[in-house]
Motif scaffolding. Structure first.
Motif, short mmCIF file in Angstrom:
data_model
loop_
_atom_site.label_atom_id
_atom_site.label_comp_id
_atom_site.label_asym_id
_atom_site.label_seq_id
_atom_site.Cartn_x
_atom_site.Cartn_y
_atom_site.Cartn_z
N ILE A 101 2.09 -9.95 -4.67
CA ILE A 101 1.09 -10.39 -3.69
C ILE A 101 1.48 -11.59 -3.05
O ILE A 101 1.80 -12.57 -3.91
CB ILE A 101 -0.36 -10.22 -3.86
CG1 ILE A 101 -0.94 -9.13 -4.04
CG2 ILE A 101 -1.26 -10.99 -3.21
CD1 ILE A 101 -2.57 -8.95 -4.35
N GLN A 102 1.46 -11.83 -1.70
CA GLN A 102 1.82 -13.16 -1.08
C GLN A 102 0.73 -13.54 -0.18
O GLN A 102 0.06 -12.51 0.34
CB GLN A 102 3.09 -12.80 -0.31
CG GLN A 102 4.34 -13.83 -0.25
CD GLN A 102 5.17 -13.40 0.87
OE1 GLN A 102 5.20 -12.33 1.21
NE2 GLN A 102 5.96 -14.61 1.20
N GLU A 103 0.28 -14.96 -0.37
CA GLU A 103 -0.61 -15.44 0.40
C GLU A 103 -0.05 -15.90 1.74
O GLU A 103 1.10 -16.78 1.53
CB GLU A 103 -1.47 -16.42 -0.23
CG GLU A 103 -2.80 -16.65 0.70
CD GLU A 103 -3.87 -17.36 -0.15
OE1 GLU A 103 -3.74 -17.80 -1.37
OE2 GLU A 103 -5.04 -17.48 0.37
N LEU A 104 -0.46 -15.45 2.77
CA LEU A 104 0.42 -15.89 4.21
C LEU A 104 -0.24 -17.04 4.75
O LEU A 104 -1.56 -17.11 4.67
CB LEU A 104 0.65 -14.69 5.17
CG LEU A 104 1.18 -13.42 4.70
CD1 LEU A 104 1.26 -12.30 5.71
CD2 LEU A 104 2.67 -13.71 4.11
N GLU A 159 -3.00 -5.61 5.82
CA GLU A 159 -4.49 -5.18 5.90
C GLU A 159 -4.92 -5.46 4.21
O GLU A 159 -6.19 -5.29 4.04
CB GLU A 159 -4.73 -3.78 6.32
CG GLU A 159 -4.94 -3.80 7.80
CD GLU A 159 -4.98 -2.60 8.37
OE1 GLU A 159 -5.51 -1.55 7.63
OE2 GLU A 159 -4.98 -2.30 9.62
N CYS A 160 -4.06 -5.79 3.46
CA CYS A 160 -4.18 -6.11 2.12
C CYS A 160 -5.16 -7.18 2.06
O CYS A 160 -5.16 -8.24 2.61
CB CYS A 160 -2.79 -6.52 1.46
SG CYS A 160 -2.98 -6.84 -0.44
N MET A 161 -6.38 -6.91 1.16
CA MET A 161 -7.14 -7.82 0.83
C MET A 161 -7.02 -8.68 -0.24
O MET A 161 -7.94 -9.73 -0.50
CB MET A 161 -8.81 -7.14 0.38
CG MET A 161 -9.26 -6.05 1.49
SD MET A 161 -10.61 -5.18 1.09
CE MET A 161 -11.69 -6.38 0.63
N GLY A 162 -6.06 -8.62 -0.90
CA GLY A 162 -5.77 -9.43 -2.01
C GLY A 162 -6.33 -9.28 -3.29
O GLY A 162 -6.50 -10.22 -3.97
N CYS A 163 -7.08 -8.22 -3.48
CA CYS A 163 -7.89 -8.11 -4.66
C CYS A 163 -7.30 -7.86 -5.92
O CYS A 163 -7.77 -8.15 -6.97
CB CYS A 163 -8.69 -6.82 -4.24
SG CYS A 163 -7.91 -5.05 -4.55
N MET A 166 -0.38 -10.41 1.81
CA MET A 166 0.64 -9.14 2.10
C MET A 166 0.91 -8.82 0.94
O MET A 166 1.39 -9.46 0.07
CB MET A 166 1.77 -9.56 2.96
CG MET A 166 2.39 -8.40 3.55
SD MET A 166 3.70 -8.76 4.56
CE MET A 166 5.01 -9.48 3.73
N ILE A 167 0.97 -7.22 0.68
CA ILE A 167 1.48 -6.84 -0.53
C ILE A 167 2.91 -6.10 -0.53
O ILE A 167 3.11 -5.63 0.65
CB ILE A 167 0.48 -5.64 -0.81
CG1 ILE A 167 0.82 -5.14 -2.18
CG2 ILE A 167 0.45 -4.31 0.08
CD1 ILE A 167 0.20 -5.99 -3.34
N THR A 168 3.69 -6.28 -1.26
CA THR A 168 5.05 -5.55 -1.44
C THR A 168 5.07 -4.91 -2.48
O THR A 168 4.53 -5.23 -3.64
CB THR A 168 6.19 -6.70 -1.28
OG1 THR A 168 5.95 -7.68 -2.07
CG2 THR A 168 5.97 -7.29 0.03
N ILE A 169 6.07 -3.72 -2.45
CA ILE A 169 6.25 -3.02 -3.45
C ILE A 169 7.89 -2.95 -3.97
O ILE A 169 8.51 -2.81 -3.03
CB ILE A 169 5.67 -1.76 -3.76
CG1 ILE A 169 5.72 -0.85 -4.91
CG2 ILE A 169 6.10 -0.77 -2.44
CD1 ILE A 169 4.77 0.59 -4.93
N ASP A 170 7.91 -2.93 -5.04
CA ASP A 170 9.46 -2.46 -5.54
C ASP A 170 9.28 -1.56 -6.49
O ASP A 170 8.90 -1.52 -7.54
CB ASP A 170 10.03 -3.65 -6.25
CG ASP A 170 11.41 -3.40 -7.25
OD1 ASP A 170 11.79 -1.92 -6.71
OD2 ASP A 170 12.22 -4.08 -7.53
N ASN A 171 9.44 0.03 -6.00
CA ASN A 171 9.01 0.95 -6.54
C ASN A 171 10.11 1.77 -7.60
O ASN A 171 10.15 2.73 -7.88
CB ASN A 171 8.27 2.09 -5.75
CG ASN A 171 9.43 2.74 -4.74
OD1 ASN A 171 10.50 2.39 -4.88
ND2 ASN A 171 8.87 3.34 -3.77
#
Ligand code: SF4
Ligand code: SF4
Length: 62
Positions: free
Chosen positions: A59-62, A41-45, A3-8
Motif C-alpha cells: 500500500i502506498q499513500e498518495l 479506490e483502495c481505502m487503505g484498510c 493505492m494498492i499494488t500487487i506482486d502476485n
C-alpha cells in the motif's frame, strides 16, 4: 488517498484476500489474485496486506 499494488509472483491462489476487500477490488484470475477494480479506490484498510500469507500486497499513500 491510497493505492494498492500487487506482486502476485508468490500468490498461491488461496483466495483469502478476495471477499474481505470492502470495495471489491480483488479477484482471482487464472488462479492468481489480481486488482481488477480501480486501484485508487483502495481505502487503505490494509486487510489484504494483513491476510495475505505471501506478502503480495503493498500500500502506498498518495
Ligand atoms: S487495503 Fe483494503 S480496500 Fe485496499 S485493496 Fe486491500 S482490502 Fe481492499
Ligand atoms: S491472500 Fe495472497 S496468496 Fe492468497 S490469493 Fe490473495 S494474494 Fe494470493
Amino acid at each position: 488517498m491510497f493505492m494498492i499494488t500487487i506482486d502476485n509472483t508468490n500468490c498461491d491462489g488461496c483466495g483469502a484476500c478476495v471477499d474481505p476487500c470492502p470495495v471489491a477490488l480483488l479477484e482471482l484470475v487464472d488462479g492468481k489474485a489480481e486488482i481488477t477494480g480501480e486501484a485508487t479506490e483502495c481505502m487503505g484498510c490494509e486487510t489484504c496486506v494483513t491476510i495475505c500469507p505471501n506478502d503480495c500486497y503493498t500500500i502506498q499513500e498518495l
